[in-house]
Design a protein around this motif. Structure first.
Motif, PDB file in Angstrom:
ATOM      1  N   GLU A   1      65.180  30.514  42.795  1.00  0.00           N
ATOM      2  CA  GLU A   1      64.614  31.897  42.870  1.00  0.00           C
ATOM      3  C   GLU A   1      65.943  32.452  43.533  1.00  0.00           C
ATOM      4  N   LEU A   2      66.706  31.666  44.495  1.00  0.00           N
ATOM      5  CA  LEU A   2      67.941  32.111  44.693  1.00  0.00           C
ATOM      6  C   LEU A   2      68.814  32.596  43.521  1.00  0.00           C
ATOM      7  N   SER A   3      68.938  31.681  42.554  1.00  0.00           N
ATOM      8  CA  SER A   3      69.876  32.183  41.404  1.00  0.00           C
ATOM      9  C   SER A   3      69.042  33.268  40.803  1.00  0.00           C
ATOM     10  N   SER A   4      68.032  33.503  40.761  1.00  0.00           N
ATOM     11  CA  SER A   4      67.195  34.651  40.017  1.00  0.00           C
ATOM     12  C   SER A   4      67.575  35.939  40.640  1.00  0.00           C
ATOM     13  N   LEU A   5      67.548  35.801  42.091  1.00  0.00           N
ATOM     14  CA  LEU A   5      68.036  37.028  42.814  1.00  0.00           C
ATOM     15  C   LEU A   5      69.281  37.447  42.548  1.00  0.00           C
ATOM     16  N   ALA A   6      70.211  36.503  42.790  1.00  0.00           N
ATOM     17  CA  ALA A   6      71.656  36.706  42.660  1.00  0.00           C
ATOM     18  C   ALA A   6      71.868  37.107  41.067  1.00  0.00           C
ATOM     19  N   LEU A   7      71.545  36.705  40.271  1.00  0.00           N
ATOM     20  CA  LEU A   7      72.020  36.944  38.849  1.00  0.00           C
ATOM     21  C   LEU A   7      71.439  38.038  38.307  1.00  0.00           C
ATOM     22  N   ALA A   8      70.345  38.758  39.115  1.00  0.00           N
ATOM     23  CA  ALA A   8      69.675  39.853  38.636  1.00  0.00           C
ATOM     24  C   ALA A   8      70.744  41.308  38.900  1.00  0.00           C
ATOM     25  N   LEU A   9      71.650  40.928  39.789  1.00  0.00           N
ATOM     26  CA  LEU A   9      72.486  42.014  40.039  1.00  0.00           C
ATOM     27  C   LEU A   9      73.439  42.252  39.141  1.00  0.00           C
ATOM     28  N   PRO A  10      73.740  43.375  38.793  1.00  0.00           N
ATOM     29  CA  PRO A  10      74.622  44.170  37.659  1.00  0.00           C
ATOM     30  C   PRO A  10      76.063  43.025  37.564  1.00  0.00           C
ATOM     31  N   GLU A  11      76.017  42.487  36.445  1.00  0.00           N
ATOM     32  CA  GLU A  11      77.403  41.677  36.174  1.00  0.00           C
ATOM     33  C   GLU A  11      77.540  40.663  36.823  1.00  0.00           C
ATOM     34  N   ALA A  12      76.492  39.937  37.721  1.00  0.00           N
ATOM     35  CA  ALA A  12      76.667  38.880  38.655  1.00  0.00           C
ATOM     36  C   ALA A  12      76.563  37.787  37.472  1.00  0.00           C
ATOM     37  N   HIS A  13      77.419  36.752  37.880  1.00  0.00           N
ATOM     38  CA  HIS A  13      77.370  35.453  37.102  1.00  0.00           C
ATOM     39  C   HIS A  13      77.646  34.217  38.047  1.00  0.00           C
ATOM     40  N   GLU A  14      77.541  33.073  37.455  1.00  0.00           N
ATOM     41  CA  GLU A  14      77.580  31.869  38.153  1.00  0.00           C
ATOM     42  C   GLU A  14      78.774  30.937  37.764  1.00  0.00           C
ATOM     43  N   ARG A  15      79.515  30.644  38.570  1.00  0.00           N
ATOM     44  CA  ARG A  15      80.560  29.572  38.302  1.00  0.00           C
ATOM     45  C   ARG A  15      80.954  28.748  39.395  1.00  0.00           C
ATOM     46  N   PRO A  16      80.814  27.520  39.370  1.00  0.00           N
ATOM     47  CA  PRO A  16      81.015  26.641  40.613  1.00  0.00           C
ATOM     48  C   PRO A  16      82.455  26.592  41.059  1.00  0.00           C
ATOM     49  N   ALA A  17      82.452  26.250  42.297  1.00  0.00           N
ATOM     50  CA  ALA A  17      83.782  25.707  43.058  1.00  0.00           C
ATOM     51  C   ALA A  17      83.563  25.015  44.347  1.00  0.00           C
ATOM     52  N   TRP A  18      84.417  24.336  44.724  1.00  0.00           N
ATOM     53  CA  TRP A  18      84.332  23.319  45.459  1.00  0.00           C
ATOM     54  C   TRP A  18      82.991  22.519  45.578  1.00  0.00           C
ATOM     55  N   GLY A  19      82.411  22.186  44.417  1.00  0.00           N
ATOM     56  CA  GLY A  19      81.058  21.544  44.465  1.00  0.00           C
ATOM     57  C   GLY A  19      80.156  22.248  44.728  1.00  0.00           C
TER      58      GLY A  19
END
Length: 112
Positions: free
Chosen positions: A6-24
């Motif tokens: 759900e957290l991922s869905s909320l964050a990625l619903a924002l315009p041009e938001a994307h996911e990329r890992p850092a520091w684990g």
């Protein structure tokens, strides 16, 4: 309670938001700038906030919000996913995104 999905869905619903890992951590970004990051175990999320908001969140609900020592100088608050409310998390993520997004993207979001 909010799940990591759900957290991922909320964050990625924002315009041009994307996911990329850092520091684990799973980091949510806009234009490659982090506005939130989830812990590797999916238990908590660090969210970019204004200092006055951070103080108010921690004072108002210390079981849900905290500022661990490594975030003291980073303008982020940590929310526990098992106690944060989805609507409040959505508002915090949106505000974090707004603080991070470029002006042209923010203008398009505000007029859209």
């Amino acid at each position: 309670m909010v799940t990591p999905e759900e957290l991922s869905s909320l964050a990625l619903a924002l315009p041009e938001a994307h996911e990329r890992p850092a520091w684990g951590r799973t980091c949510f970004r806009v234009k490659d700038k982090i506005f939130a990051s989830m812990s590797p175990d999916g238990v908590e999320v660090a969210i970019k906030v204004a200092e006055d908001e951070r103080l108010a969140l921690v004072a108002g609900d210390p079981d849900t919000f905290s500022v661990p020592p490594h975030y003291q100088n980073w303008g982020m608050v940590v929310a526990q996913l098992d106690t944060v409310q989805a609507d409040e998390l959505g508002e915090l993520l949106t505000e974090a995104w707004r603080m991070t997004a470029p002006k042209r993207l923010l203008a398009a979001f505000d007029t859209g």
